[in-house]
Write a protein that holds these residues in place. Structure first.
Motif, short mmCIF file in Angstrom:
data_model
loop_
_atom_site.label_atom_id
_atom_site.label_comp_id
_atom_site.label_asym_id
_atom_site.label_seq_id
_atom_site.Cartn_x
_atom_site.Cartn_y
_atom_site.Cartn_z
N LYS A 23 0.85 -1.05 -0.07
CA LYS A 23 -0.06 0.17 0.05
C LYS A 23 0.77 1.06 -0.09
N LYS A 24 1.99 1.15 0.80
CA LYS A 24 2.83 2.25 0.92
C LYS A 24 3.58 2.61 -0.49
N LEU A 25 3.94 1.42 -1.05
CA LEU A 25 4.68 1.67 -2.40
C LEU A 25 3.73 2.06 -3.35
N GLN A 26 2.36 1.52 -3.36
CA GLN A 26 1.62 2.00 -4.31
C GLN A 26 1.34 3.65 -4.11
N THR A 31 2.82 9.10 -6.79
CA THR A 31 3.51 10.54 -6.78
C THR A 31 4.68 10.51 -7.65
N ARG A 32 5.19 9.28 -8.19
CA ARG A 32 6.44 9.46 -9.22
C ARG A 32 5.97 9.79 -10.59
N GLU A 33 7.12 10.22 -11.38
CA GLU A 33 6.93 10.67 -12.74
C GLU A 33 7.71 9.65 -13.46
N PHE A 34 6.95 9.40 -14.89
CA PHE A 34 7.43 8.48 -15.69
C PHE A 34 7.54 9.07 -17.01
N ASN A 35 8.73 8.99 -17.70
CA ASN A 35 8.86 9.80 -19.19
C ASN A 35 8.97 8.71 -20.29
N GLY A 36 8.27 9.41 -21.27
CA GLY A 36 8.19 8.52 -22.57
C GLY A 36 8.34 9.51 -23.76
N THR A 37 9.15 9.09 -24.84
CA THR A 37 9.49 9.94 -25.91
C THR A 37 9.25 9.28 -27.10
N GLY A 49 2.39 7.44 -11.45
CA GLY A 49 2.05 5.96 -11.19
C GLY A 49 0.63 5.63 -11.15
N GLU A 50 -0.34 6.68 -11.50
CA GLU A 50 -1.87 6.50 -11.41
C GLU A 50 -2.05 6.58 -12.77
N ASN A 51 -1.23 6.71 -13.76
CA ASN A 51 -1.36 6.66 -15.19
C ASN A 51 -2.16 8.05 -15.62
N LYS A 52 -1.78 9.07 -15.08
CA LYS A 52 -2.40 10.28 -15.37
C LYS A 52 -1.48 11.12 -16.08
N LYS A 84 4.34 2.41 -20.23
CA LYS A 84 5.05 1.23 -19.89
C LYS A 84 6.20 1.25 -19.08
N THR A 85 6.92 2.34 -18.99
CA THR A 85 7.91 2.51 -18.09
C THR A 85 7.29 2.72 -16.66
N ALA A 86 6.07 3.35 -16.46
CA ALA A 86 5.55 3.42 -15.11
C ALA A 86 5.05 1.85 -14.52
N LYS A 87 4.33 0.92 -15.69
CA LYS A 87 4.03 -0.28 -15.35
C LYS A 87 5.10 -1.25 -14.93
N ASP A 88 6.09 -0.98 -15.88
CA ASP A 88 7.38 -2.06 -15.65
C ASP A 88 8.04 -1.65 -14.34
N THR A 89 8.00 -0.41 -13.87
CA THR A 89 8.71 0.02 -12.74
C THR A 89 7.86 -0.48 -11.44
N SER A 90 6.57 -0.24 -11.61
CA SER A 90 5.59 -0.88 -10.52
C SER A 90 5.71 -2.22 -10.26
#
Length: 106
Positions: A23-26, A31-37, A49-52, A84-90
């Motif tokens: 729960k703490k990790l979620q 709040t973390r940011e993930f970048n894509g290009t 991390g909430e896919n927003k 994808k970066t967010a999902k993989d990291t999670s």
């Protein structure tokens, strides 16, 4: 029988601790940011991390080309890269907590 009950209580305690860590990790991942290009950095997307979607940057040079379809593809590609970066990291962070066990709902 008593030893078995103690073992069960220990397992329940471990499960509760694991749930709290997850729960703490979620919350932290949210709040973390993930970048894509895409397009060699011509389009950049940032999601949390909430896919927003937090931001989307398009190089003005891309707009000069006037190719709307290409731009749409690059935007989708950059967003998918960030997601994808967010999902993989999670997934990686969760597996550190669960030791690779897959738990329903996480």
């Amino acid at each position: 029988m008593k030893g078995m009950m103690g073992g069960m209580a220990g397992l329940m305690k471990q499960a509760n601790q694991m749930q709290m860590k997850m729960k703490k990790l979620q919350e932290e991942l949210a709040t973390r940011e993930f970048n894509g290009t895409s397009g060699g950095g011509a389009v950049k997307a940032t999601v949390n991390g909430e896919n927003k979607i937090l931001s989307l940057t398009i190089d003005p040079e891309v707009l000069k080309a006037g190719d709307a379809e290409m731009l749409q593809d690059m935007v989708i590609s950059a967003l998918n890269d960030a997601l994808k970066t967010a999902k993989d990291t999670s997934s990686q962070e969760m597996s550190k907590i669960t030791g690779g066990m897959s738990l329903p709902g996480f």
